[in-house]
Design an enzyme around this catalytic site. Structure first.
Site, mmCIF file in Angstrom:
data_model
loop_
_atom_site.group_PDB
_atom_site.id
_atom_site.type_symbol
_atom_site.label_atom_id
_atom_site.label_comp_id
_atom_site.label_asym_id
_atom_site.label_seq_id
_atom_site.Cartn_x
_atom_site.Cartn_y
_atom_site.Cartn_z
ATOM 1 C CG ASP A 1 -1.639 -1.262 1.495
ATOM 2 O OD1 ASP A 1 -1.908 -1.999 0.533
ATOM 3 O OD2 ASP A 1 -1.921 -1.560 2.679
ATOM 4 C CD GLU B 1 -8.577 -3.256 -0.970
ATOM 5 O OE1 GLU B 1 -9.319 -3.444 0.009
ATOM 6 O OE2 GLU B 1 -7.592 -3.988 -1.234
#
Length: 326
Positions: A38, A208
């Site tokens: 991420d 997401e």
């Protein structure tokens, strides 16, 4: 005399060392050692920065490291820039940092505790520091967002500054993405004209990992699709005339290459501050790895066609060439 002999020897084998060019340094992929995911890329103080999630079991995700580089090739590790010890409400699952500089302060937003309902403690928090490498202290003493709005789990936050100076929070898991207008001091939100704090801007396929940037007056909105533990994890995008959308999915631009790695997704974008070079920073799973948390952070070039559409990214082992900020 020795130099003449060397040149004669080189000539005899058809390859002269004096004529060879030095190899161009590249970052290699992954760009640093360890399980990290991420990643958010940024440029602060004439250095490139990457802020990733420490990829481990949720109970072990209680801190974050950062990495900085002068040239995109050699990366320096800054350990424990943020730690749950400084956030009384955060206990685990510290995810997906987003950082922005405002008024000589650095604000780092993150998700914590992986809450599953409005009855649990957790959500999106803010740390503040005088330096990009931290340490970051709790800015609010509580989460900035701690409830489910429009079905969006309060995770995967991204702060976007619009051309008019307005800061937006874009976030959301569970297949829903929200946008809200941040107050100038980042202590809360300015309601929209209809009184709502958040508007949903979820495009088709969204799962997401939202990210937004501007190029030539257009808003590029990007997100992750698929399951984060599987090989089908990927990145798609849309383009609009406003940060509010509407965002119509255009195409997938980052995905696995079975010859290189699987599960390429949850990315961010770095634009070189002095050139028109764009880079995509993302995580992927090395070939042969089956543990969902075994993810590494990588970087590759991101390019556009003549219409401004993003070309499909080729994921590589080589990474990118050195491109220092002068």
């Amino acid at each position: 005399m020795k130099r003449i002999l060397i040149l004669l020897a080189c000539s005899a084998i058809g390859t002269c060392l004096y004529a060879q060019k030095k190899p161009v340094a590249t970052s290699g992929n992954p760009i640093f050692h360890g399980w990290y995911a991420d990643p958010e890329g940024a440029v602060f103080e004439n250095r490139f920065w990457v802020y990733p999630t420490y990829s481990a079991k949720y109970e072990e995700q209680v801190f974050m490291d950062a990495f900085s580089s002068k040239d995109l090739v050699k990366w320096e590790k800054h350990e424990h820039i943020i730690d749950t010890a400084n956030f009384k409400w955060a206990k685990k699952a510290v995810w997906a940092p987003s950082i922005i500089k405002k008024d000589n302060k650095y604000y780092l937003l993150f998700g914590a505790n992986d809450i599953q309902s409005d009855q649990e403690t957790g959500g999106i928090g803010i740390g503040v520091s005088d330096k990009p490498e931290g340490p970051f202290k709790d800015y609010l003493g509580k989460p900035l967002v701690d409830k489910f709005y429009n079905g969006a789990q309060p995770i995967d936050q991204f702060v976007f500054k619009d051309k008019d100076g307005q800061y937006y929070l874009i976030y959301g898991g569970w297949g829903h993405c929200n946008i809200g207008r941040l107050k100038a001091d980042f202590t809360g939100f300015i309601p929209f004209e209809d009184g709502k704090i958040f508007h949903e801007i979820t495009p088709k396929g969204y799962v997401e990992g939202p990210y937004m940037f501007m190029r030539n007056g257009k808003y590029y909105f990007m997100w992750s699709e698929g399951g984060w533990t599987g090989p089908d994890y990927c990145v798609a995008y849309a383009i609009a005339d406003s940060p509010m959308g509407p965002f119509k999915r255009i195409d997938k631009i980052l995905q696995q290459d079975p010859k290189v790695a699987t599960g390429a997704g949850h990315h961010s974008v770095i634009k070189h501050p002095q050139t028109n070079d764009y880079y995509i920073v993302y995580h992927r799973r090395p070939l042969g790895e089956t543990n969902g948390n075994n993810r590494v952070t990588c970087i590759d070039r991101m390019e556009f066609d003549t219409q401004g559409l993003i070309k499909p990214v080729k994921i590589t082992f080589e990474g990118v060439k050195a491109n220092p900020i002068r």
